[in-house]
Every structure is written in structure tokens, then in C-alpha cells.
Design a protein around this motif. Sequence first.
Motif, PDB file in Angstrom:
ATOM      1  N   UNK A 134       0.827  -1.209   0.000  1.00  9.52           N
ATOM      2  CA  UNK A 134       0.000   0.000   0.000  1.00  9.52           C
ATOM      3  C   UNK A 134       0.858   1.253   0.000  1.00  9.52           C
ATOM      4  N   UNK A 135       1.961   1.234   0.755  1.00  7.42           N
ATOM      5  CA  UNK A 135       2.848   2.397   0.801  1.00  7.42           C
ATOM      6  C   UNK A 135       3.528   2.615  -0.545  1.00  7.42           C
ATOM      7  N   UNK A 136       4.064   1.545  -1.141  1.00  9.35           N
ATOM      8  CA  UNK A 136       4.761   1.710  -2.414  1.00  9.35           C
ATOM      9  C   UNK A 136       3.806   2.118  -3.527  1.00  9.35           C
ATOM     10  N   UNK A 179       7.286   0.807   9.302  1.00  7.63           N
ATOM     11  CA  UNK A 179       6.984   0.867   7.873  1.00  7.63           C
ATOM     12  C   UNK A 179       7.804   1.988   7.250  1.00  7.63           C
ATOM     13  N   UNK A 180       8.461   1.698   6.128  1.00  6.39           N
ATOM     14  CA  UNK A 180       9.231   2.720   5.423  1.00  6.39           C
ATOM     15  C   UNK A 180       9.059   2.546   3.922  1.00  6.39           C
ATOM     16  N   UNK A 197       8.694   7.305   6.755  1.00  6.59           N
ATOM     17  CA  UNK A 197       8.635   6.104   7.586  1.00  6.59           C
ATOM     18  C   UNK A 197       7.776   6.373   8.809  1.00  6.59           C
ATOM     19  N   UNK A 198       7.402   5.287   9.459  1.00  7.02           N
ATOM     20  CA  UNK A 198       6.673   5.380  10.723  1.00  7.02           C
ATOM     21  C   UNK A 198       7.120   4.234  11.612  1.00  7.02           C
ATOM     22  N   UNK A 199       7.197   4.500  12.903  1.00  6.60           N
ATOM     23  CA  UNK A 199       7.645   3.511  13.886  1.00  6.60           C
ATOM     24  C   UNK A 199       6.792   3.685  15.124  1.00  6.60           C
ATOM     25  N   UNK A 200       6.254   2.601  15.651  1.00  5.23           N
ATOM     26  CA  UNK A 200       5.351   2.701  16.800  1.00  5.23           C
ATOM     27  C   UNK A 200       5.418   1.439  17.653  1.00  5.23           C
ATOM     28  N   UNK A 201       5.066   1.597  18.923  1.00  2.00           N
ATOM     29  CA  UNK A 201       4.974   0.448  19.834  1.00  2.00           C
ATOM     30  C   UNK A 201       3.729  -0.358  19.530  1.00  2.00           C
ATOM     31  N   UNK A 202       2.626   0.334  19.258  1.00  2.00           N
ATOM     32  CA  UNK A 202       1.347  -0.313  18.957  1.00  2.00           C
ATOM     33  C   UNK A 202       0.969  -0.090  17.498  1.00  2.00           C
ATOM     34  N   UNK A 203       0.417  -1.100  16.886  1.00  2.00           N
ATOM     35  CA  UNK A 203       0.001  -1.003  15.493  1.00  2.00           C
ATOM     36  C   UNK A 203      -0.982   0.139  15.279  1.00  2.00           C
ATOM     37  N   UNK A 204      -1.848   0.386  16.239  1.00  4.80           N
ATOM     38  CA  UNK A 204      -2.851   1.440  16.092  1.00  4.80           C
ATOM     39  C   UNK A 204      -2.223   2.831  16.001  1.00  4.80           C
ATOM     40  N   UNK A 205      -0.950   2.967  16.415  1.00  4.51           N
ATOM     41  CA  UNK A 205      -0.261   4.260  16.348  1.00  4.51           C
ATOM     42  C   UNK A 205       0.578   4.413  15.080  1.00  4.51           C
ATOM     43  N   UNK A 206       0.661   3.352  14.276  1.00  6.87           N
ATOM     44  CA  UNK A 206       1.437   3.427  13.046  1.00  6.87           C
ATOM     45  C   UNK A 206       0.695   4.280  12.026  1.00  6.87           C
ATOM     46  N   UNK A 207       1.432   5.120  11.293  1.00  9.26           N
ATOM     47  CA  UNK A 207       0.789   5.976  10.312  1.00  9.26           C
ATOM     48  C   UNK A 207       0.249   5.164   9.137  1.00  9.26           C
ATOM     49  N   UNK A 208      -0.735   5.745   8.459  1.00  8.28           N
ATOM     50  CA  UNK A 208      -1.374   5.099   7.320  1.00  8.28           C
ATOM     51  C   UNK A 208      -0.361   4.868   6.203  1.00  8.28           C
ATOM     52  N   UNK A 209      -0.253   3.635   5.674  1.00  8.81           N
ATOM     53  CA  UNK A 209       0.728   3.354   4.621  1.00  8.81           C
ATOM     54  C   UNK A 209       0.573   4.249   3.391  1.00  8.81           C
TER      55      UNK A 209
END
Length: 448
Positions: A134-136, A179-180, A197-209
Motif C-alpha cells: 500500500x505504501x509503495x 513501515x518505510x 517512515x513510521x515507527x510505533x509500539x502499537x500497530x494502532x499508532x502506526x501511520x497510514x501506509x
Amino acid sequence: MSGDHADTLQALVEAARKAGADAADAILVNAASLSVQRRLGKTEQVERSEGFDLGLRVFVGGDGKLRQAIVSSTDPAPAGFAALAERAVAMARAVPEDPFGGLADAPDGLTTVDLDLSDEAEPDAEALSGRAAAAEEAALAIAGVNNSEGAEAGYGRTTIALATSNGFAGQYQRTSHSLSVTALAGQGTGMERDYDYSYAVHLSDLEDPALLGRRAGERAVARLNPRRPKTARLPVVYDPRVAPSLLGHLAGAINGAAVARGTSFLKDRLGQRVLPAGLTVVDDPTRHRGLRSRPFDGEGMKGERRAIVEDGVLTTWILDWRSARQLNLASTGHASRGTGGPPSPSPTNLWLEPGAVTPTALMADIREGLYITELIGMGVNGLTGDYSRGAAGFMIRDGALAEPVSEITVAGNLRDMLLNLTPADDLVFKRGTDAPTIRVEGLTMAGA
């Protein structure tokens, strides 16, 4: 601490004492990770790793004449602990004395704050692949983007446990989702790249791809056809993804080990102004879901939220117990360590509190300036504060971003830079060391 990890570490510490150690501590790191890399619609790599590491630190002697040694192992079987401990003690007896070494004077136990560092959601390779795709795809959909260096999605889970012969025992678990994506625009020697890129402890805090992909693509296109401006002395604005580097240089300068060695340009500035009045730098190992949060440090100290700089004034060094003893102080709970080396001081969740103006307002009065989006190299002298780094970004003209620029160098002195910076109001916690957009006056831009 409960379960097999507690039993394992206690057995290892006891083996050290039986082998002749006067004091000892043991650390355990049990980690597993999964990552998926995709490029141009195809999966290029799926990698899973698992690791179990033990570290044993022993001390022999006393009264300021301690000798220490560290050994590590990947074997959790207690049958081998006696031999491991005997080797460590023999090594310790053969090394020079360390008058500042030793366990924590008084390990103070675990924090009672719920840090929420473990996410129950564990993605499989298919889920990670979908995230990377989705990100690419979003990056490639941007007009002007014609290639990709790919996207990578990852997940990790790590358990860390520590036990000491003077009574501390604790463990915690943390998870990570990442995700990067990197996009390419242009042709031949005129190609430009950029990323997000995005980096988080919880998946719910990861930015939208898709959002990450779009930003990467738009940034790559915006960098096309860069110029090399003429050398000038002008105000420089640091984008939030490079602004934390200034905070990193500050953290390095107030690191207790550097201060104790006398190799810091701020070694004589404790209790004095290092930032403009009104600015605050916070370090907080107890931040909820923080990327560097932890209930205790590498020596069993729980740590606490601290204003490292308050109203522009430097209030403390960043200390573990060894550097604290060198400076006749107490640890600030900043010991960081792995299984193969001794503790050393390092910050946890570190950030510069935001200012009161928007990034647009921060640049509004700049007739000609530089907006940096990328820094290259590490041309910083920690002893003198002299600063010279390669950079790329955009010129600022009449308060707005203008043409892209590259192949330039930005130079100054960090002591002056820190005293002449102004933050915007756009702080976002994304990296562990975080800062809003920062304006610094009077730097030299070396170009054509």
C-alpha cells in the motif's frame, strides 16, 4: 520478575558469586522479529529472526579497587553457568582496577506507571506485505515518480530482564511496528530520491501506509532539478525530520561520560543558559507508549521525567552510575546496555517542547534563507562545538519555500546555534528524539 527468566538470571548471578565474584549482575534479551520487503509490486525478501542472549558482569575487589569483566552467551542452559562465571571472574582478576565501577548504589525498583509497551497484535508476513504494498503503490501513483527503492514493513517483540546481586530483579516486554518507503523521480543523473517512515509500539499508532507513500513521492518530485546556491550567511530552518539532530548534539554534549572526560563543549555549563529563555527540553522514560520508554534502566534505576533544560537553563547531566561517581553525583537513571558491554549513559524519550508559532509564521520574515530536509555526514566536533554538515533542501524566499538546493554545507558553532534557535508549534512524537521545526539564526551556507 516472574517465570523462567527470573530463575535463569538468579542462577547465573549465584554462579558468579560461587566463582569468587564480590558482586555481579546479569541481563537477558530475548527477541523475535519479522520483516517483508517489496519493490515494484513484488516481494523481494521475507526475513524472520529469533535470538536469545545473556550477559554476565562480575566485579572482584572493593573499596575503590574493583575490577570488572563481562561475558555473554546464547545458551540459556544452567549447566554451563558455572564455567561461564569462572571465565568472567578470571578475566576480571586480570584487568586494571576501575575506581568508578560497580553496581548501582541503591537500585530503586520498577516504576509503578503503566507504560503500555506491549501490543497483543502480531502480524503475519501477509499482513506486513499488504502494508508495504500500500505504501509503495501510493508513492508510485504520484505524478513524476517513475521508480522505487521499495517499501519495508516490520514487527518485533523483545523481552528484557535484569537481576543484580544487590537485590534488583525486573523484566519487561516491548513490541515494535515499522513501515518505510522510498520513491525515485527523474531520469539518469537527474534522479532524486526521498522517503518516509513510521515507527510505533502499537500497530494502532502506526501511520497510514498510503499517507507515507504519498509524502515520499511528493518529496522526491519536489527535489527535482536542484541548484547549488551561492555562499551566504543566512537564517536556516530545520524540517522536523532533521531538527532532532540538534537535540541529539545537545544530548551528546551533556552525556556524563563526555563531561567526565572533559570532552564536551558544554562541560562547564551546568546551571547556565544553553537555550533561549522559555525553552524546555524533556527526557521521560515513563512516557505512555514511548519509543524508548522503560520501567527501569540498565542498572535497575527506574528513572523519571526530567526537564533536562528548563527555561533555557541546563539543569542536569545524563548519567549512569559510573559517570555519576566520576562527577561526585548520583545516577539519573539513564544507563543503557546490551549483553556484551557495560552500561553507558544515554537519553530515553527526549524532546524539545514546541514553540508558539506555526512553521509558516516562523519563516514569514525571512527574505532569503535555507530550509533543510536532509543532512549528510557527521562533521561535528564534540569538544569545541564546531558544526559543519552537508545538506539539501529548499531556499526560502520572501517567507516561502522556493527552488530545491543540494551539494551545500551548513556551518556554525553549536554553542551559538543552541542559543539562537526558535521552535515552531508542530512537535510530533515519531522518532524517540523529537523536535518541531526549528529556526537557527546566522549560519553559513557554503555553496557555489
